[in-house]
Design a protein around this motif. Structure first.
Motif, PDB file in Angstrom:
ATOM      1  N   THR A  58     -56.681   1.350  33.065  1.00 54.65           N
ATOM      2  CA  THR A  58     -56.293   2.348  32.186  1.00 54.65           C
ATOM      3  C   THR A  58     -55.026   2.071  31.584  1.00 54.65           C
ATOM      4  O   THR A  58     -53.958   1.859  32.193  1.00 54.65           O
ATOM      5  CB  THR A  58     -56.360   3.643  33.021  1.00 54.65           C
ATOM      6  OG1 THR A  58     -57.507   3.861  33.593  1.00 54.65           O
ATOM      7  CG2 THR A  58     -56.024   4.830  31.978  1.00 54.65           C
ATOM      8  N   MET A  59     -55.097   1.576  30.285  1.00 53.84           N
ATOM      9  CA  MET A  59     -53.709   0.945  29.837  1.00 53.84           C
ATOM     10  C   MET A  59     -52.698   2.348  29.657  1.00 53.84           C
ATOM     11  O   MET A  59     -51.567   1.580  29.992  1.00 53.84           O
ATOM     12  CB  MET A  59     -54.095   0.573  28.280  1.00 53.84           C
ATOM     13  CG  MET A  59     -55.225  -0.474  28.148  1.00 53.84           C
ATOM     14  SD  MET A  59     -54.541  -1.961  29.031  1.00 53.84           S
ATOM     15  CE  MET A  59     -55.977  -2.813  28.743  1.00 53.84           C
ATOM     16  N   SER A  60     -52.859   3.435  29.720  1.00 57.85           N
ATOM     17  CA  SER A  60     -51.770   4.417  29.623  1.00 57.85           C
ATOM     18  C   SER A  60     -51.060   4.375  31.088  1.00 57.85           C
ATOM     19  O   SER A  60     -49.914   4.648  31.204  1.00 57.85           O
ATOM     20  CB  SER A  60     -52.157   5.787  29.102  1.00 57.85           C
ATOM     21  OG  SER A  60     -53.464   6.204  30.025  1.00 57.85           O
ATOM     22  N   ALA A  61     -51.812   4.028  32.225  1.00 58.55           N
ATOM     23  CA  ALA A  61     -51.526   4.134  33.335  1.00 58.55           C
ATOM     24  C   ALA A  61     -50.661   2.940  33.772  1.00 58.55           C
ATOM     25  O   ALA A  61     -49.738   3.024  34.336  1.00 58.55           O
ATOM     26  CB  ALA A  61     -52.811   4.319  34.418  1.00 58.55           C
ATOM     27  N   GLY A 136     -62.582  -1.771  23.292  1.00 56.51           N
ATOM     28  CA  GLY A 136     -61.903  -1.084  22.445  1.00 56.51           C
ATOM     29  C   GLY A 136     -60.278  -0.836  22.720  1.00 56.51           C
ATOM     30  O   GLY A 136     -59.744   0.074  22.069  1.00 56.51           O
ATOM     31  N   SER A 137     -59.965  -1.659  23.682  1.00 53.96           N
ATOM     32  CA  SER A 137     -58.439  -1.100  24.035  1.00 53.96           C
ATOM     33  C   SER A 137     -57.382  -2.348  23.571  1.00 53.96           C
ATOM     34  O   SER A 137     -56.388  -1.886  23.806  1.00 53.96           O
ATOM     35  CB  SER A 137     -58.465  -1.105  25.739  1.00 53.96           C
ATOM     36  OG  SER A 137     -58.707  -2.520  26.118  1.00 53.96           O
ATOM     37  N   ILE A 138     -57.881  -3.254  23.071  1.00 54.56           N
ATOM     38  CA  ILE A 138     -56.941  -4.364  22.518  1.00 54.56           C
ATOM     39  C   ILE A 138     -56.722  -4.201  21.092  1.00 54.56           C
ATOM     40  O   ILE A 138     -57.734  -4.142  20.409  1.00 54.56           O
ATOM     41  CB  ILE A 138     -57.486  -5.866  23.014  1.00 54.56           C
ATOM     42  CG1 ILE A 138     -57.520  -5.597  24.519  1.00 54.56           C
ATOM     43  CG2 ILE A 138     -56.681  -6.827  22.522  1.00 54.56           C
ATOM     44  CD1 ILE A 138     -56.385  -5.409  25.437  1.00 54.56           C
ATOM     45  N   GLN A 170     -65.975  -6.959  21.661  1.00 53.23           N
ATOM     46  CA  GLN A 170     -65.882  -5.632  22.218  1.00 53.23           C
ATOM     47  C   GLN A 170     -64.578  -5.067  22.827  1.00 53.23           C
ATOM     48  O   GLN A 170     -64.474  -3.964  22.736  1.00 53.23           O
ATOM     49  CB  GLN A 170     -66.999  -6.063  23.444  1.00 53.23           C
ATOM     50  CG  GLN A 170     -68.392  -6.316  23.180  1.00 53.23           C
ATOM     51  CD  GLN A 170     -69.037  -5.209  22.600  1.00 53.23           C
ATOM     52  OE1 GLN A 170     -69.044  -4.283  22.771  1.00 53.23           O
ATOM     53  NE2 GLN A 170     -70.096  -5.626  21.776  1.00 53.23           N
ATOM     54  N   LEU A 171     -63.721  -6.022  23.097  1.00 50.01           N
ATOM     55  CA  LEU A 171     -62.506  -5.592  23.434  1.00 50.01           C
ATOM     56  C   LEU A 171     -61.640  -5.032  22.562  1.00 50.01           C
ATOM     57  O   LEU A 171     -60.703  -4.255  22.571  1.00 50.01           O
ATOM     58  CB  LEU A 171     -61.737  -6.644  24.353  1.00 50.01           C
ATOM     59  CG  LEU A 171     -62.340  -7.281  25.420  1.00 50.01           C
ATOM     60  CD1 LEU A 171     -61.437  -8.433  26.123  1.00 50.01           C
ATOM     61  CD2 LEU A 171     -62.785  -6.369  26.486  1.00 50.01           C
ATOM     62  N   LEU A 172     -61.581  -5.531  21.295  1.00 51.90           N
ATOM     63  CA  LEU A 172     -60.870  -5.309  20.233  1.00 51.90           C
ATOM     64  C   LEU A 172     -60.887  -3.773  19.590  1.00 51.90           C
ATOM     65  O   LEU A 172     -62.218  -3.522  19.361  1.00 51.90           O
ATOM     66  CB  LEU A 172     -60.760  -6.423  18.990  1.00 51.90           C
ATOM     67  CG  LEU A 172     -60.138  -7.474  19.088  1.00 51.90           C
ATOM     68  CD1 LEU A 172     -60.576  -8.686  18.129  1.00 51.90           C
ATOM     69  CD2 LEU A 172     -58.736  -7.550  19.470  1.00 51.90           C
ATOM     70  N   ARG A 173     -60.081  -3.058  19.378  1.00 50.72           N
ATOM     71  CA  ARG A 173     -60.428  -1.900  18.540  1.00 50.72           C
ATOM     72  C   ARG A 173     -60.938  -2.351  17.185  1.00 50.72           C
ATOM     73  O   ARG A 173     -60.619  -3.482  16.571  1.00 50.72           O
ATOM     74  CB  ARG A 173     -58.990  -1.080  18.245  1.00 50.72           C
ATOM     75  CG  ARG A 173     -58.044  -1.754  17.463  1.00 50.72           C
ATOM     76  CD  ARG A 173     -56.760  -0.815  17.133  1.00 50.72           C
ATOM     77  NE  ARG A 173     -55.762  -1.328  16.598  1.00 50.72           N
ATOM     78  CZ  ARG A 173     -55.666  -1.728  15.255  1.00 50.72           C
ATOM     79  NH1 ARG A 173     -56.585  -1.237  14.208  1.00 50.72           N
ATOM     80  NH2 ARG A 173     -54.944  -2.434  14.550  1.00 50.72           N
ATOM     81  N   VAL A 174     -61.140  -1.528  16.070  1.00 48.93           N
ATOM     82  CA  VAL A 174     -61.578  -1.931  14.702  1.00 48.93           C
ATOM     83  C   VAL A 174     -60.484  -2.095  14.097  1.00 48.93           C
ATOM     84  O   VAL A 174     -59.383  -1.010  14.266  1.00 48.93           O
ATOM     85  CB  VAL A 174     -62.355  -0.720  14.349  1.00 48.93           C
ATOM     86  CG1 VAL A 174     -62.686  -0.953  12.746  1.00 48.93           C
ATOM     87  CG2 VAL A 174     -63.975  -0.494  14.782  1.00 48.93           C
ATOM     88  N   GLY A 175     -60.088  -3.184  13.425  1.00 52.42           N
ATOM     89  CA  GLY A 175     -59.188  -3.502  13.014  1.00 52.42           C
ATOM     90  C   GLY A 175     -58.279  -4.570  13.711  1.00 52.42           C
ATOM     91  O   GLY A 175     -57.102  -4.984  13.012  1.00 52.42           O
ATOM     92  N   GLY A 176     -58.568  -4.590  14.833  1.00 55.05           N
ATOM     93  CA  GLY A 176     -57.745  -5.317  15.683  1.00 55.05           C
ATOM     94  C   GLY A 176     -58.092  -6.904  15.477  1.00 55.05           C
ATOM     95  O   GLY A 176     -58.917  -7.249  14.638  1.00 55.05           O
ATOM     96  N   VAL A 177     -57.016  -7.761  15.832  1.00 52.28           N
ATOM     97  CA  VAL A 177     -57.172  -9.331  15.344  1.00 52.28           C
ATOM     98  C   VAL A 177     -57.295 -10.182  16.319  1.00 52.28           C
ATOM     99  O   VAL A 177     -56.496  -9.999  17.366  1.00 52.28           O
ATOM    100  CB  VAL A 177     -55.967  -9.506  14.544  1.00 52.28           C
ATOM    101  CG1 VAL A 177     -55.783 -11.122  14.130  1.00 52.28           C
ATOM    102  CG2 VAL A 177     -55.468  -8.577  13.359  1.00 52.28           C
TER     103      VAL A 177
END
Length: 242
Positions: A58-61, A136-138, A170-177
């Protein structure tokens, strides 16, 4: 010949004490730890280290904020990764590396530079991506100078191939590079071909091939020396569009 002959699974074989050779996308070079690297691993792991056994993050954690996250596979000794993290304190960084001295060096340098927005894994990147990084977290995925496996018969060991590309999508958010760099022209051409044919990505190059080195990617001494000798380096950036 199957590696699993005589056993139901690799895991079962290993539980019975059998050594099973696994195909990896890297060569693990242990090397000797310096005293500084060993100290860093011992004293800084609780605050900066991440473990595969902990499962999905959990990235925020992990970071205590919701800042965008950059994930780098294969950071070597960590100098460039620490520099990037120091230069961009409003971004979080996660590095994955199997070379234990490199992990220790990265931790030691991060402490020296006062970097707090960096976490590291000492583990196989394929397993970390599969088990620990939420979809979607990266914001940015970095793969700089991966092992080129330059002999044709070894190309199958190169990490950039369709199944890996899809896992990154799969890991990237939409717009992620997804940002790649290599100093092997053949590997650059293969990366470009595989990425151009992969669904859900758009090449950020104006010419449909390579991009100039972004200022965000530090120029390494090795790369600078290579450029002075006329050696090329190829950067590729592809954005996730869906």
């Amino acid at each position: 010949m199957s590696e699993e002959r005589g056993h139901k699974t690799i895991e079962q074989a290993e539980s019975e004490g059998k050594y099973i050779r696994k195909v990896r996308s890297y060569v693990k070079r242990e090397g000797r730890l310096t005293k500084g690297q060993a100290r860093a691993l011992e004293t800084l792991w609780d605050s900066m280290g991440l473990n595969h056994s902990d499962g999905l993050l959990t990235m925020s954690a992990v970071f205590g904020n919701d800042n965008p996250v950059t994930l780098e596979v294969g950071f070597g000794m960590g100098k460039s990764l620490v520099e990037m993290a120091k230069n961009d304190p409003k971004r979080n960084f996660i590095g994955i590396e199997v070379h234990r001295p490199g992990v220790g060096a990265c931790l030691a340098l991060a402490e020296e530079q006062g970097v707090t927005n960096l976490r590291v894994y000492e583990h196989d990147a394929i397993e970390i991506i599969a088990d620990c990084i939420p979809n979607g977290s990266i914001d940015t995925m970095q793969l700089f100078f991966p092992d080129p496996w330059h002999k044709a018969r070894h190309h199958k060991r190169r990490i950039v191939k369709p199944e890996f590309i899809e896992s990154i999508r799969q890991l990237l958010r939409v717009g992620g590079v997804f940002h790649m760099a290599t100093d092997w022209e053949n590997y650059a051409e293969c990366m470009l071909d595989d990425m151009s044919g992969a669904p859900g990505f758009k090449n950020l190059s104006e010419n449909g091939d390579y991009v100039p080195r972004p200022d965000s990617r530090p120029l390494t001494k090795f790369e600078n020396r290579g450029q002075n000798l006329g050696h090329g380096v190829w950067d590729l950036q592809f954005a996730k569009i869906d």
